[in-house]
Design a protein around this motif. Structure first.
Motif, PDB file in Angstrom:
ATOM      1  N   THR A  67       0.834  -1.200   0.000  1.00  0.00           N
ATOM      2  CA  THR A  67       0.000   0.000   0.000  1.00  0.00           C
ATOM      3  C   THR A  67       0.869   1.250   0.000  1.00  0.00           C
ATOM      4  OG1 THR A  67      -1.656  -1.238   1.256  1.00  0.00           O
ATOM      5  CG2 THR A  67      -1.919   1.155   1.170  1.00  0.00           C
ATOM      6  N   GLN A  68       1.934   1.235   0.807  1.00  0.00           N
ATOM      7  CA  GLN A  68       2.865   2.371   0.828  1.00  0.00           C
ATOM      8  C   GLN A  68       3.439   2.635  -0.565  1.00  0.00           C
ATOM      9  OE1 GLN A  68       5.966   2.030   3.774  1.00  0.00           O
ATOM     10  NE2 GLN A  68       4.541   1.437   5.376  1.00  0.00           N
ATOM     11  N   GLU A  69       3.835   1.567  -1.239  1.00  0.00           N
ATOM     12  CA  GLU A  69       4.415   1.716  -2.570  1.00  0.00           C
ATOM     13  C   GLU A  69       3.408   2.316  -3.556  1.00  0.00           C
ATOM     14  OE1 GLU A  69       6.044  -2.108  -3.591  1.00  0.00           O
ATOM     15  OE2 GLU A  69       7.769  -1.819  -2.262  1.00  0.00           O
ATOM     16  N   GLU A  70       2.148   1.903  -3.468  1.00  0.00           N
ATOM     17  CA  GLU A  70       1.120   2.447  -4.366  1.00  0.00           C
ATOM     18  C   GLU A  70       0.876   3.926  -4.070  1.00  0.00           C
ATOM     19  OE1 GLU A  70      -1.753   3.017  -7.260  1.00  0.00           O
ATOM     20  OE2 GLU A  70      -0.206   1.477  -7.062  1.00  0.00           O
ATOM     21  N   LEU A  71       0.806   4.297  -2.794  1.00  0.00           N
ATOM     22  CA  LEU A  71       0.604   5.704  -2.441  1.00  0.00           C
ATOM     23  C   LEU A  71       1.769   6.558  -2.930  1.00  0.00           C
ATOM     24  CD1 LEU A  71      -0.853   5.277   1.142  1.00  0.00           C
ATOM     25  CD2 LEU A  71      -2.060   6.210  -0.846  1.00  0.00           C
ATOM     26  N   LEU A  72       2.980   6.063  -2.795  1.00  0.00           N
ATOM     27  CA  LEU A  72       4.151   6.792  -3.270  1.00  0.00           C
ATOM     28  C   LEU A  72       4.123   6.919  -4.790  1.00  0.00           C
ATOM     29  CD1 LEU A  72       6.775   8.225  -2.674  1.00  0.00           C
ATOM     30  CD2 LEU A  72       7.910   6.007  -2.611  1.00  0.00           C
ATOM     31  N   HIS A  73       3.753   5.832  -5.465  1.00  0.00           N
ATOM     32  CA  HIS A  73       3.641   5.851  -6.927  1.00  0.00           C
ATOM     33  C   HIS A  73       2.617   6.901  -7.368  1.00  0.00           C
ATOM     34  CE1 HIS A  73       3.644   4.303 -11.026  1.00  0.00           C
ATOM     35  NE2 HIS A  73       2.330   4.264 -10.962  1.00  0.00           N
ATOM     36  N   GLN A  74       1.464   6.940  -6.701  1.00  0.00           N
ATOM     37  CA  GLN A  74       0.428   7.921  -7.039  1.00  0.00           C
ATOM     38  C   GLN A  74       0.932   9.345  -6.818  1.00  0.00           C
ATOM     39  OE1 GLN A  74      -3.156   7.011  -4.847  1.00  0.00           O
ATOM     40  NE2 GLN A  74      -3.491   5.097  -5.944  1.00  0.00           N
ATOM     41  N   ALA A  75       1.644   9.562  -5.709  1.00  0.00           N
ATOM     42  CA  ALA A  75       2.162  10.899  -5.402  1.00  0.00           C
ATOM     43  C   ALA A  75       3.192  11.334  -6.446  1.00  0.00           C
ATOM     44  CB  ALA A  75       2.771  10.914  -4.006  1.00  0.00           C
ATOM     45  N   MET A  76       4.023  10.393  -6.882  1.00  0.00           N
ATOM     46  CA  MET A  76       5.035  10.720  -7.891  1.00  0.00           C
ATOM     47  C   MET A  76       4.378  11.042  -9.232  1.00  0.00           C
ATOM     48  SD  MET A  76       8.032   8.051  -6.840  1.00  0.00           S
ATOM     49  CE  MET A  76       9.260   8.664  -7.977  1.00  0.00           C
ATOM     50  N   GLU A  77       3.339  10.294  -9.583  1.00  0.00           N
ATOM     51  CA  GLU A  77       2.600  10.577 -10.830  1.00  0.00           C
ATOM     52  C   GLU A  77       1.939  11.952 -10.768  1.00  0.00           C
ATOM     53  OE1 GLU A  77      -0.160   7.402 -11.617  1.00  0.00           O
ATOM     54  OE2 GLU A  77       1.316   6.327 -12.820  1.00  0.00           O
ATOM     55  N   ASN A  78       1.320  12.268  -9.626  1.00  0.00           N
ATOM     56  CA  ASN A  78       0.665  13.576  -9.463  1.00  0.00           C
ATOM     57  C   ASN A  78       1.677  14.704  -9.537  1.00  0.00           C
ATOM     58  OD1 ASN A  78      -1.890  12.497  -9.260  1.00  0.00           O
ATOM     59  ND2 ASN A  78      -1.860  12.418  -7.028  1.00  0.00           N
ATOM     60  N   ALA A  79       2.844  14.507  -8.936  1.00  0.00           N
ATOM     61  CA  ALA A  79       3.892  15.526  -8.976  1.00  0.00           C
ATOM     62  C   ALA A  79       4.356  15.761 -10.410  1.00  0.00           C
ATOM     63  CB  ALA A  79       5.059  15.129  -8.084  1.00  0.00           C
ATOM     64  N   ALA A  80       4.506  14.681 -11.172  1.00  0.00           N
ATOM     65  CA  ALA A  80       4.929  14.802 -12.571  1.00  0.00           C
ATOM     66  C   ALA A  80       3.873  15.527 -13.398  1.00  0.00           C
ATOM     67  CB  ALA A  80       5.214  13.415 -13.147  1.00  0.00           C
ATOM     68  N   LYS A  81       2.605  15.220 -13.164  1.00  0.00           N
ATOM     69  CA  LYS A  81       1.524  15.884 -13.889  1.00  0.00           C
ATOM     70  C   LYS A  81       1.493  17.374 -13.557  1.00  0.00           C
ATOM     71  CE  LYS A  81      -1.583  11.939 -14.217  1.00  0.00           C
ATOM     72  NZ  LYS A  81      -2.835  11.352 -13.701  1.00  0.00           N
ATOM     73  N   ASN A  82       1.631  17.705 -12.262  1.00  0.00           N
ATOM     74  CA  ASN A  82       1.613  19.098 -11.836  1.00  0.00           C
ATOM     75  C   ASN A  82       2.783  19.871 -12.421  1.00  0.00           C
ATOM     76  OD1 ASN A  82      -0.724  18.691 -10.398  1.00  0.00           O
ATOM     77  ND2 ASN A  82       0.321  18.371  -8.452  1.00  0.00           N
ATOM     78  N   LYS A  83       3.944  19.228 -12.486  1.00  0.00           N
ATOM     79  CA  LYS A  83       5.123  19.873 -13.044  1.00  0.00           C
ATOM     80  C   LYS A  83       4.926  20.111 -14.541  1.00  0.00           C
ATOM     81  CE  LYS A  83      10.124  19.489 -13.290  1.00  0.00           C
ATOM     82  NZ  LYS A  83      11.300  18.700 -12.958  1.00  0.00           N
ATOM     83  N   ALA A  84       4.353  19.139 -15.233  1.00  0.00           N
ATOM     84  CA  ALA A  84       4.115  19.272 -16.670  1.00  0.00           C
ATOM     85  C   ALA A  84       3.110  20.396 -16.950  1.00  0.00           C
ATOM     86  CB  ALA A  84       3.625  17.956 -17.249  1.00  0.00           C
ATOM     87  N   GLN A  85       2.093  20.518 -16.113  1.00  0.00           N
ATOM     88  CA  GLN A  85       1.087  21.569 -16.304  1.00  0.00           C
ATOM     89  C   GLN A  85       1.659  22.960 -16.031  1.00  0.00           C
ATOM     90  OE1 GLN A  85      -2.197  20.417 -13.821  1.00  0.00           O
ATOM     91  NE2 GLN A  85      -2.951  18.918 -15.291  1.00  0.00           N
ATOM     92  N   ALA A  86       2.657  23.025 -15.153  1.00  0.00           N
ATOM     93  CA  ALA A  86       3.252  24.309 -14.796  1.00  0.00           C
ATOM     94  C   ALA A  86       4.175  24.848 -15.890  1.00  0.00           C
ATOM     95  CB  ALA A  86       4.041  24.177 -13.494  1.00  0.00           C
ATOM     96  N   ILE A  87       4.582  23.970 -16.790  1.00  0.00           N
ATOM     97  CA  ILE A  87       5.518  24.386 -17.852  1.00  0.00           C
ATOM     98  C   ILE A  87       4.781  25.068 -18.986  1.00  0.00           C
ATOM     99  CG2 ILE A  87       7.143  23.545 -19.593  1.00  0.00           C
ATOM    100  CD1 ILE A  87       7.995  21.438 -17.598  1.00  0.00           C
TER     101      ILE A  87
END
Length: 87
Positions: A67-87
Motif C-alpha cells: 500500500t505504501q508503494e502504491e501511495l508513493l507511486h500515485q504521489a510521484m505521478e501527481n507531482a509529474a503531472k503538476n510539473k508538466a502543467q506548470a511548464i
C-alpha cells in the motif's frame, strides 16, 4: 517497483490517510469499514480524524508495504503531472 525514504521525501506526500482514501488500494480491502477493521486488528498507528464523519486516519508508516508503494507511486505521478502543467 521499490521506493525508499529518499523517494518519499522527494515528493510531497501526506503522512495520514483515512479509510475511505485507502479502500481498494493494493493490500487492502475494498470497503472503508473493512480497512478500519484490518487497521484495528493489525494495530496500525492512528489518530482521530477531524471534520465531518469522524473516524480515524492511519499513519503511512503503519500501512502494508504494498500500500505504501502504491501511495508513493500515485504521489510521484501527481507531482509529474503538476510539473508538466506548470511548464
Amino acid at each position: 517497483v521499490t521506493f525508499n525514504k529518499a523517494s518519499q521525501q522527494a515528493v510531497s506526500m501526506k503522512q495520514w490517510y483515512s479509510a475511505v482514501e485507502l479502500a481498494g488500494l493494493p493490500g487492502l480491502p475494498a470497503l472503508p469499514n473493512n480497512v478500519a477493521r484490518k487497521a484495528k486488528a493489525q494495530n496500525w498507528d492512528s489518530r482521530p480524524r477531524s471534520g465531518r464523519g469522524g473516524g480515524y486516519e492511519y499513519a503511512y508508516q503503519s500501512l502494508p508495504k504494498q500500500t505504501q508503494e502504491e501511495l508513493l507511486h500515485q504521489a510521484m505521478e501527481n507531482a509529474a503531472k503538476n510539473k508538466a502543467q506548470a511548464i
